[in-house]
Every structure is written in C-alpha cells, then in structure tokens.
Design an enzyme around this catalytic site. Structure first.
Site, short mmCIF file in Angstrom:
data_model
loop_
_atom_site.label_atom_id
_atom_site.label_comp_id
_atom_site.label_asym_id
_atom_site.label_seq_id
_atom_site.Cartn_x
_atom_site.Cartn_y
_atom_site.Cartn_z
CE LYS A 101 0.59 -3.41 5.42
NZ LYS A 101 1.43 -4.47 4.47
CG HIS A 124 -6.07 -4.52 2.12
ND1 HIS A 124 -5.36 -3.41 2.45
CD2 HIS A 124 -5.43 -5.29 1.26
CE1 HIS A 124 -4.06 -3.72 1.58
NE2 HIS A 124 -4.47 -4.68 0.79
CG ASP A 183 4.50 -6.02 5.78
OD1 ASP A 183 4.70 -6.91 5.01
OD2 ASP A 183 4.00 -5.01 5.56
NE ARG A 208 7.25 -9.52 -1.05
CZ ARG A 208 5.65 -9.07 -0.79
NH1 ARG A 208 5.39 -8.54 0.36
NH2 ARG A 208 4.84 -9.22 -1.96
#
Length: 427
Positions: A191, A86, A165, A172
């Site tokens: 995730k 990631h 999320d 956000r």
C-alpha cells in the site's frame, strides 16, 4: 483459457517448504483477485507461508504482485518533496494527527492514507471523524488539490490501491495468520509503495500493545520493510518504539484528538511530543531539511496553523467542541506506592470494550468512548488517588472493561527505571 498454474500445486510447494517462483506468485495473487482462487485456498496458502516462511525474493515478488493488482498514485506534479509515516499500531498512538501538520509546515507534502481501528488498536480515520464535519473519503484529484494548498491530508485509501491486499488481509484476520512477518511486511509496503511518496518512515511498535511483542521480531519486521521500500525506490527508514504502556494520556477516538491538539498548541505529554518530533525530524531529513527545530514549530503556532488548514480542507470545523461521553467511571489506586505497570494491551482492550474499538470491520464505534490516564508510569501514588477515568455512552460496558484494565495496573514498592520511547533505528 486454461490457467497457468494449479493452485493446489502452489499450496503444496509452500506447504512442503519450497520456494514459490515469481510466476507462481504473480499468478496466484492475480487469480485470487479475479476470484479464480477461492478464499479457502488462499487461506491454506497463507497458513503455509505462516509456518514455512518466505525468502527475501519471495517477499519482494509477493509485494510487487499486490501493488500490480491495482493503481499507483503519483505526486511528482506537486513540485515539492513528499513523505509519509506508517505505524504498525498501538494503544493511544495518535501521532499521525500532529505529525502531518508539523511536517507540512516546512513546505513538504504529507499524503497519509490511513485506516480504521480493529480490536485493541485505534484507527486514524475513526479518531478524526470525532471532529464535526470531517470526511475521510475523497478523489485523487481532490487529494492533490489539498496537498498543493495545505500540504497535508489524511484520507481513506481508494478501492483501486492494492486491492489484492484488502482481500488477503480480511482473510488473514479471520484465519490467525495476521502476525506473520512476510505477510505483514508485504501488506504494509504494497500500500505504501503504491501510494507513491518519495520517502517513508516506519514506526514499528514493540511491546504488549503491539503486534510485535519483543524487539528481535520487531527489528526483523522493520528491516524487511525497509528493504522492500528501498528495493522499490522509496527512501525508507524505521524507528522501533515502545508500546508496553499506552502512548500519551488519552485513549479513544475523540479523546486522542483532544490530546493531539494539546501537542499542536505546544503542550501535551512528553512521550507523545518526543516520538512525534523524532519522526518529524527523520521525515524532514529525508526531504532535504536536516536539523529542523520541530519543537519550536509546535510552540510558535506553525504546526497548529497547518492542522487547522488540513481539517478545514476536509470539511471539518477545527473550532467545534468535541463531544464527551455521558457516563464516566474512575479507577483509584488501591495502595500507596509507585505505578510500576500500566499495560498497553490491558488498557487497549478496556478501551475497545468501552466502545472505542470494533471486533469486525463493519462494527460502529463510539467516538466519545475511551480512557484518560492521570498518572505516569513510575510515578508515586497514594491509596485512593485517581489513576484512570473511563468514558462510554453505554454504562453496562464498564464491568467488562474493568476485567481487562485492572490486572494491567500494578503498584509496587519501588520506582521503575525511566522509559525509553525510541528503542532503535534502521536506516
């Protein structure tokens, strides 16, 4: 049935600097997912966390609550090791494209659940959609089939994976609470843990084109995420990598696919090769394959074979020519000297304004828009030399793009020190 807590009390606890209990966190995430807690209330709680921070136990609880809001994937039935990477996002960061096929060429499964670009940072799914026929959406069963056969897949995360999320991140993004370490770490790791891979390497970007502008905050974020992964039983490590200048020489969706294929063919820019190979070595090491000669796997065609198999499995044609934008504009050096600055944020915003990115998640992108870089940082240049080529489908975008790009190019009298791509590693 009465709710377990009053959301105003939960907000007040964090606003006043207190610790949220495990029960409070579990309740507020579940209640927000169910719609009992409103957007304005979760926004207030996010801002309280942004200002007051969270302790490690709170971050672990927040992450687990988001994981538990949805499903978990399980790849144990594949019969081979699983690993993923990631990136926290940057400019020209197309590493996922060559990395997955490279690692899978060693018999490792690489399930990569990726996203779309927003603002100046590109999205892996947008890039791959520049390939004719390629599709990001698939069922979990189809993903398992591809992993068994080709070893690598890049797909959109399903709606059932950490749904809390998705709601919180969208909030956000419009309330100035994105760059908050507890919220970034829990968002990413919820995730990735729910995704179900056995190991994970994090590429935490540092510099003007990254969320983390300095190495100290990047290191704090990386350590927090590594700890979350290990606490959840996922073998996790992180690399801190430079994002002060764009990665590689091409920025924008189709352009980045072109450059990824160059790397898979044994060529491409050295900085992109270096970071791809270092991430691959770490992923393979975590899968019990230490000291792999990944550079040779790029040169001998194994990685390219895996790429072609992966693209075909998702409906794409790896031999189809990629479209090119009909309009271009060249940026020339305005003096003799050395290219001492090529700012990642300036070029990222410029590419976005050319049409390669989006301001809102529902906005379309131009798959052919972007920037080609023709000179390396520190290189000697002469006045009138071509530094950049801008690409777009709508030429009236050039002016606004140049307003961002030109201040990010600096030509000085002396060469710069060699650039370090890998800045640190956290195990």
């Amino acid at each position: 049935m009465a709710e377990q807590f009053d959301v105003v009390d939960v907000i007040r606890t964090k606003r006043d600097g207190g610790e949220l209990s495990t029960d409070q966190i579990n309740w507020v995430i579940d209640a927000y997912t169910r719609g009992v807690v409103g957007d304005e209330q979760m926004a207030a709680l996010n801002m309280a966390i942004f200002i007051r921070d969270m302790g490690r136990r709170e971050i672990v609880d927040w992450t687990n609550a988001m994981i538990n809001s949805g499903e978990r994937m399980n790849f144990t039935g594949l019969g081979k090791p699983t690993t993923d990477k990631h990136s926290t996002g940057g400019v020209g960061d197309k590493v996922t494209l060559p990395l997955g096929p490279l690692v899978s060429s060693y018999g490792v499964a690489v399930p990569q659940l990726s996203g779309r670009g927003l603002g100046h940072t590109g999205g892996t799914l947008d890039k791959l959609e520049a390939i004719p026929g390629w599709k990001a959406d698939m069922s979990n069963d189809r993903m398992m089939e591809i992993l068994k056969d080709s070893g690598a897949v890049v797909a959109a995360a399903g709606a059932g994976l950490a749904p809390a999320d998705k709601k919180i991140y969208a909030l956000r993004d419009i309330t100035a609470t994105v760059d908050c370490i507890p919220l970034i770490a829990s968002s990413i790791m919820s995730k990735k843990i729910a995704e179900g891979t056995a190991s994970l390497v994090l590429d935490v970007k540092v510099g003007s084109g990254a969320f983390m502008k300095d190495i100290d905050t990047a290191r704090q974020l990386a350590q927090t995420m590594v700890d979350l992964g290990k606490d959840a039983g996922v073998d996790t490590r992180a690399l801190l990598t430079d994002m002060s200048t764009p990665l590689g020489r091409k920025i924008g969706n189709g352009l980045e696919v072109e450059e990824s294929v160059e790397v898979l063919a044994g060529g491409g820019p050295q900085d992109l090769i270096d970071i791809t190979c270092e991430l691959a070595r770490n992923m393979l090491d975590m899968c019990g394959i230490p000291d792999a000669d990944v550079e040779e796997a790029l040169k001998d065609g194994r990685a390219m074979d895996s790429w072609r198999k992966m693209i075909r499995a998702q409906g794409g044609d790896p031999d189809a020519p990629l479209a090119r934008a009909p309009h271009t504009h060249e940026v020339l050096a305005d003096a003799d000297g050395y290219l001492t600055e090529l700012d990642a944020l300036a070029l990222g915003v410029g590419s976005w304004r050319l049409g390669a990115g989006r301001a809102r998640k529902e906005d379309p992108v131009q798959l052919t828009a972007g920037i080609e870089v023709h000179a390396d940082l520190g290189q000697k240049v002469t006045k009138g030399q071509k530094l950049l080529t801008l690409h777009t489908e709508t030429p009236d975008r050039f002016e606004r793009a140049l307003e961002s790009i030109l201040p990010g190019i600096v030509i000085g009298d002396a060469p710069t020190a060699p650039r370090d791509i890998i800045l640190d590693k956290i195990l």
